[in-house]
Design a protein around this motif. Structure first.
Motif, PDB file in Angstrom:
ATOM      1  N   ASN A  35       0.821  -1.221   0.000  1.00  0.00           N
ATOM      2  CA  ASN A  35       0.000   0.000   0.000  1.00  0.00           C
ATOM      3  C   ASN A  35       0.851   1.266   0.000  1.00  0.00           C
ATOM      4  O   ASN A  35       0.526   2.252   0.660  1.00  0.00           O
ATOM      5  CB  ASN A  35      -0.945  -0.016   1.203  1.00  0.00           C
ATOM      6  N   GLY A  36       1.959   1.229  -0.747  1.00  0.00           N
ATOM      7  CA  GLY A  36       2.778   2.429  -0.904  1.00  0.00           C
ATOM      8  C   GLY A  36       4.081   2.344  -0.145  1.00  0.00           C
ATOM      9  O   GLY A  36       4.618   1.254   0.098  1.00  0.00           O
ATOM     10  N   GLU A  80      -6.916   1.269   7.266  1.00  0.00           N
ATOM     11  CA  GLU A  80      -8.322   1.321   7.647  1.00  0.00           C
ATOM     12  C   GLU A  80      -8.600   0.354   8.793  1.00  0.00           C
ATOM     13  O   GLU A  80      -7.857  -0.604   9.010  1.00  0.00           O
ATOM     14  CB  GLU A  80      -9.220   0.969   6.446  1.00  0.00           C
ATOM     15  N   ASP A  81      -9.659   0.612   9.516  1.00  0.00           N
ATOM     16  CA  ASP A  81     -10.059  -0.240  10.624  1.00  0.00           C
ATOM     17  C   ASP A  81     -10.398  -1.634  10.090  1.00  0.00           C
ATOM     18  O   ASP A  81     -11.253  -1.782   9.226  1.00  0.00           O
ATOM     19  CB  ASP A  81     -11.271   0.359  11.344  1.00  0.00           C
ATOM     20  N   ALA A  82      -9.700  -2.639  10.620  1.00  0.00           N
ATOM     21  CA  ALA A  82      -9.921  -4.002  10.142  1.00  0.00           C
ATOM     22  C   ALA A  82     -11.339  -4.480  10.396  1.00  0.00           C
ATOM     23  O   ALA A  82     -11.854  -5.324   9.663  1.00  0.00           O
ATOM     24  CB  ALA A  82      -8.924  -4.952  10.800  1.00  0.00           C
ATOM     25  N   SER A  83     -11.994  -3.939  11.425  1.00  0.00           N
ATOM     26  CA  SER A  83     -13.354  -4.377  11.725  1.00  0.00           C
ATOM     27  C   SER A  83     -14.354  -3.919  10.672  1.00  0.00           C
ATOM     28  O   SER A  83     -15.457  -4.442  10.586  1.00  0.00           O
ATOM     29  CB  SER A  83     -13.776  -3.840  13.107  1.00  0.00           C
ATOM     30  N   THR A  84     -13.957  -2.943   9.861  1.00  0.00           N
ATOM     31  CA  THR A  84     -14.842  -2.453   8.798  1.00  0.00           C
ATOM     32  C   THR A  84     -14.269  -2.737   7.417  1.00  0.00           C
ATOM     33  O   THR A  84     -14.543  -2.025   6.452  1.00  0.00           O
ATOM     34  CB  THR A  84     -15.077  -0.949   8.956  1.00  0.00           C
ATOM     35  N   GLY A  85     -13.445  -3.764   7.349  1.00  0.00           N
ATOM     36  CA  GLY A  85     -12.938  -4.173   6.037  1.00  0.00           C
ATOM     37  C   GLY A  85     -11.534  -3.726   5.721  1.00  0.00           C
ATOM     38  O   GLY A  85     -11.094  -3.813   4.571  1.00  0.00           O
ATOM     39  N   GLY A  86     -10.807  -3.233   6.724  1.00  0.00           N
ATOM     40  CA  GLY A  86      -9.426  -2.820   6.486  1.00  0.00           C
ATOM     41  C   GLY A  86      -8.561  -4.000   6.064  1.00  0.00           C
ATOM     42  O   GLY A  86      -8.792  -5.135   6.466  1.00  0.00           O
ATOM     43  N   ASN A  90      -1.251  -0.920   9.590  1.00  0.00           N
ATOM     44  CA  ASN A  90      -0.820   0.427   9.230  1.00  0.00           C
ATOM     45  C   ASN A  90      -0.205   0.454   7.845  1.00  0.00           C
ATOM     46  O   ASN A  90       0.399  -0.524   7.395  1.00  0.00           O
ATOM     47  CB  ASN A  90       0.205   0.948  10.250  1.00  0.00           C
ATOM     48  N   GLU A  91      -0.334   1.610   7.188  1.00  0.00           N
ATOM     49  CA  GLU A  91       0.335   1.786   5.907  1.00  0.00           C
ATOM     50  C   GLU A  91       1.858   1.809   6.126  1.00  0.00           C
ATOM     51  O   GLU A  91       2.331   2.275   7.151  1.00  0.00           O
ATOM     52  CB  GLU A  91      -0.110   3.103   5.265  1.00  0.00           C
TER      53      GLU A  91
END
Length: 227
Positions: free
Chosen positions: A117-118, A181-187, A174-175
């Protein structure tokens, strides 16, 4: 047989002219010598500084002893993991001081990461919270350090020398390892078959490069896998 100078004025004029030329030559020589001495001293100082920097680049280096990933387990990062885990919850890099190195201040050490992711430059964070039993307490843009007993160390103790070893811990959420993104919401976390590179830069500028490649398949939750 001998010629005598009877004109005192002519004799004095010749002596003064010669003396003036002699003094001028001495002054020029003295100035030239001063310039040469100053230049030699400056070049010596520059050579010593360059030599010390070159020595530090070789000796003040951080060696990597191991690269391990911990497979995600149930309940970490606010998500439920099924029977087939696909991500790593953390990346762990064991480090020691290179042979002949003096004390290396890890507070001033950076890790340049290129991941899925960069890319980003991470710095040491001594406020990491290990109470959750994973790396979720490590803030974005940072890495944490654990001692041989597995405890997170403070900045006062973050000194690497010939008699100790540490583990650099990275939060894969973390990037640039994850997407931040929050893993609980699809990170997204660092997952199967993904790769990343780390450049560990010591305070002297010595760089140690590490390539990380996750296995194609994670078979057991919570397992440690070699990267």
């Amino acid at each position: 047989m001998f010629e005598f100078i009877t004109n005192n004025e002519d004799r004095g004029q010749v002596g003064i002219g010669t003396l003036i030329v002699f003094i001028a030559m001495v002054l020029v020589a003295a100035i030239a010598a001063g310039v040469l001495i100053n230049t030699a001293g400056f070049l010596q100082s520059q050579a010593e500084a360059t030599g010390q920097e070159s020595t530090d680049l070789v000796s003040e280096r951080i060696d990597v002893t191991s690269t391990v990933g911990i497979v995600e387990d149930s309940g970490i990062y606010g998500q439920t993991v099924g029977d087939n885990p696909q991500n790593l919850s953390q990346v762990r890099v064991g480090v020691t001081a290179a042979s002949g190195a003096d004390q290396i201040d890890l507070n001033k050490t950076t890790v340049q990461v290129v991941g899925p992711n960069g890319q980003a430059t991470l710095t040491f964070d001594d406020t990491a919270d290990g109470s959750y039993g994973d790396a979720s307490g490590i803030n974005s843009g940072t890495f944490a350090i654990q001692n041989a007993s597995g405890g997170y160390i403070s900045s006062d103790n973050a000194v690497l020398n010939s008699s100790n070893s540490f583990t650099l811990v990275f939060n894969t959420n973390n990037e640039p390892l994850g997407d931040g993104e929050d893993a609980s919401t699809g990170g997204v976390l660092f997952g199967e078959s993904e790769s990343s590179s780390l450049d560990i830069v010591s305070p002297s500028g010595a760089t140690t490069s590490v390539e990380l490649t996750a296995p194609d398949l994670f078979s057991k939750k919570g397992a440690a896998v070699r990267l």
